[in-house]
Design a protein around this motif. Structure first.
Motif, mmCIF file in Angstrom:
data_model
loop_
_atom_site.group_PDB
_atom_site.id
_atom_site.type_symbol
_atom_site.label_atom_id
_atom_site.label_comp_id
_atom_site.label_asym_id
_atom_site.label_seq_id
_atom_site.Cartn_x
_atom_site.Cartn_y
_atom_site.Cartn_z
ATOM 1 N N ARG A 8 -27.477 -47.024 14.062
ATOM 2 C CA ARG A 8 -26.780 -47.263 15.333
ATOM 3 C C ARG A 8 -27.773 -47.532 16.352
ATOM 4 O O ARG A 8 -28.636 -46.936 16.814
ATOM 5 C CB ARG A 8 -25.748 -46.211 15.888
ATOM 6 N N LEU A 9 -27.865 -48.796 16.876
ATOM 7 C CA LEU A 9 -28.640 -49.178 18.044
ATOM 8 C C LEU A 9 -27.855 -49.360 19.527
ATOM 9 O O LEU A 9 -26.789 -49.832 19.513
ATOM 10 C CB LEU A 9 -29.058 -50.886 17.644
ATOM 11 N N GLY A 28 -22.723 -48.888 28.437
ATOM 12 C CA GLY A 28 -23.397 -48.923 27.180
ATOM 13 C C GLY A 28 -22.844 -49.751 26.308
ATOM 14 O O GLY A 28 -21.589 -50.268 26.112
ATOM 15 N N VAL A 29 -23.710 -50.343 25.298
ATOM 16 C CA VAL A 29 -23.569 -51.095 24.019
ATOM 17 C C VAL A 29 -23.957 -50.470 22.805
ATOM 18 O O VAL A 29 -25.010 -49.859 22.898
ATOM 19 C CB VAL A 29 -24.132 -52.550 24.391
ATOM 20 N N CYS A 30 -23.179 -50.461 21.671
ATOM 21 C CA CYS A 30 -23.707 -49.862 20.562
ATOM 22 C C CYS A 30 -23.262 -50.771 19.293
ATOM 23 O O CYS A 30 -22.354 -51.045 19.400
ATOM 24 C CB CYS A 30 -23.083 -48.464 20.370
ATOM 25 N N LEU A 31 -24.151 -50.756 18.591
ATOM 26 C CA LEU A 31 -23.975 -51.702 17.340
ATOM 27 C C LEU A 31 -24.321 -50.752 16.163
ATOM 28 O O LEU A 31 -25.311 -50.160 16.254
ATOM 29 C CB LEU A 31 -25.199 -52.900 17.213
ATOM 30 N N THR A 32 -23.617 -51.055 15.088
ATOM 31 C CA THR A 32 -23.833 -50.204 13.893
ATOM 32 C C THR A 32 -24.259 -51.254 12.742
ATOM 33 O O THR A 32 -23.161 -52.175 12.531
ATOM 34 C CB THR A 32 -22.529 -49.356 13.308
ATOM 35 N N LEU A 33 -25.246 -50.928 12.190
ATOM 36 C CA LEU A 33 -25.757 -51.875 11.246
ATOM 37 C C LEU A 33 -25.872 -51.094 10.008
ATOM 38 O O LEU A 33 -26.247 -49.912 9.987
ATOM 39 C CB LEU A 33 -27.183 -52.316 11.422
ATOM 40 N N MET A 41 -28.722 -42.869 9.656
ATOM 41 C CA MET A 41 -30.127 -42.633 9.607
ATOM 42 C C MET A 41 -30.295 -41.729 10.689
ATOM 43 O O MET A 41 -29.827 -42.003 11.973
ATOM 44 C CB MET A 41 -30.934 -43.769 9.817
ATOM 45 N N THR A 42 -31.054 -40.436 10.719
ATOM 46 C CA THR A 42 -31.240 -39.708 11.911
ATOM 47 C C THR A 42 -32.661 -39.214 11.758
ATOM 48 O O THR A 42 -33.423 -39.455 10.887
ATOM 49 C CB THR A 42 -30.290 -38.590 11.857
ATOM 50 N N GLU A 79 -26.772 -40.196 20.521
ATOM 51 C CA GLU A 79 -26.243 -39.129 21.242
ATOM 52 C C GLU A 79 -25.849 -39.143 22.558
ATOM 53 O O GLU A 79 -25.060 -38.744 23.167
ATOM 54 C CB GLU A 79 -27.235 -37.968 20.747
ATOM 55 N N GLU A 80 -26.876 -39.823 23.165
ATOM 56 C CA GLU A 80 -26.869 -40.300 24.691
ATOM 57 C C GLU A 80 -25.770 -41.243 24.839
ATOM 58 O O GLU A 80 -24.778 -40.932 25.842
ATOM 59 C CB GLU A 80 -28.267 -40.753 25.193
ATOM 60 N N TYR A 81 -25.688 -42.320 23.932
ATOM 61 C CA TYR A 81 -24.570 -43.154 23.926
ATOM 62 C C TYR A 81 -23.075 -42.440 23.971
ATOM 63 O O TYR A 81 -22.233 -42.754 24.671
ATOM 64 C CB TYR A 81 -24.481 -44.299 22.891
ATOM 65 N N ASP A 82 -22.773 -41.394 23.262
ATOM 66 C CA ASP A 82 -21.709 -40.901 22.954
ATOM 67 C C ASP A 82 -21.467 -39.817 24.003
ATOM 68 O O ASP A 82 -20.426 -39.764 24.663
ATOM 69 C CB ASP A 82 -21.917 -39.927 21.752
ATOM 70 N N ARG A 83 -22.483 -39.194 24.506
ATOM 71 C CA ARG A 83 -22.304 -38.395 25.738
ATOM 72 C C ARG A 83 -21.829 -39.204 26.975
ATOM 73 O O ARG A 83 -21.097 -38.772 27.984
ATOM 74 C CB ARG A 83 -23.778 -37.565 25.971
ATOM 75 N N GLU A 84 -22.879 -40.313 27.377
ATOM 76 C CA GLU A 84 -22.510 -40.932 28.596
ATOM 77 C C GLU A 84 -21.311 -41.940 28.627
ATOM 78 O O GLU A 84 -20.711 -42.186 29.569
ATOM 79 C CB GLU A 84 -23.863 -41.788 28.853
ATOM 80 N N TYR A 85 -20.984 -42.515 27.425
ATOM 81 C CA TYR A 85 -19.879 -43.653 27.468
ATOM 82 C C TYR A 85 -18.878 -42.952 26.648
ATOM 83 O O TYR A 85 -17.913 -43.751 26.555
ATOM 84 C CB TYR A 85 -20.408 -44.670 26.933
ATOM 85 N N GLY A 86 -18.795 -41.660 26.223
ATOM 86 C CA GLY A 86 -17.605 -41.204 25.571
ATOM 87 C C GLY A 86 -16.676 -41.743 24.683
ATOM 88 O O GLY A 86 -15.552 -41.350 24.904
#
Length: 91
Positions: A8-9, A28-33, A41-42, A79-86
């Motif tokens: 996830r980018l 936020g913007v999120c891309l899954t590749l 990947m973590t 994790e920040e994306y999920d927390r901030e943009y819910g």
């Protein structure tokens, strides 16, 4: 043959959001590749991969490069994306 891991980018873009009064705020913007059913990947592997990613590249991938500059943006963790943009579901 091994599968490509999912990555996830995530990017925070200043001024991408707007409140009811038209005041801009970050969004936020999120891309899954990769393969949707693949392992994500973590950890150190993710951190090493992200060292090679440039904000300009993510802006281009999201088609936002004509509207925003790298100075308007910052890469953030999933994790920040999920927390901030819910979002209920990962992107």
């Amino acid at each position: 043959m091994s599968k490509m891991k999912k990555i996830r980018l995530c990017l925070e873009v200043q001024g991408l959001g707007q409140d009811d009064l038209g005041t801009p705020f970050p969004a936020g913007v999120c891309l899954t590749l990769g393969n949707e059913d693949a392992e994500e990947m973590t950890g150190a592997e993710y951190r090493d991969f992200m060292k090679e990613i440039k904000v300009e590249e993510v802006l281009r991938l999201t088609c936002l490069d004509k509207l925003y500059t790298p100075a308007d943006c910052r890469l953030i963790t999933p994790e920040e994306y999920d927390r901030e943009y819910g979002e209920d579901e990962p992107c």
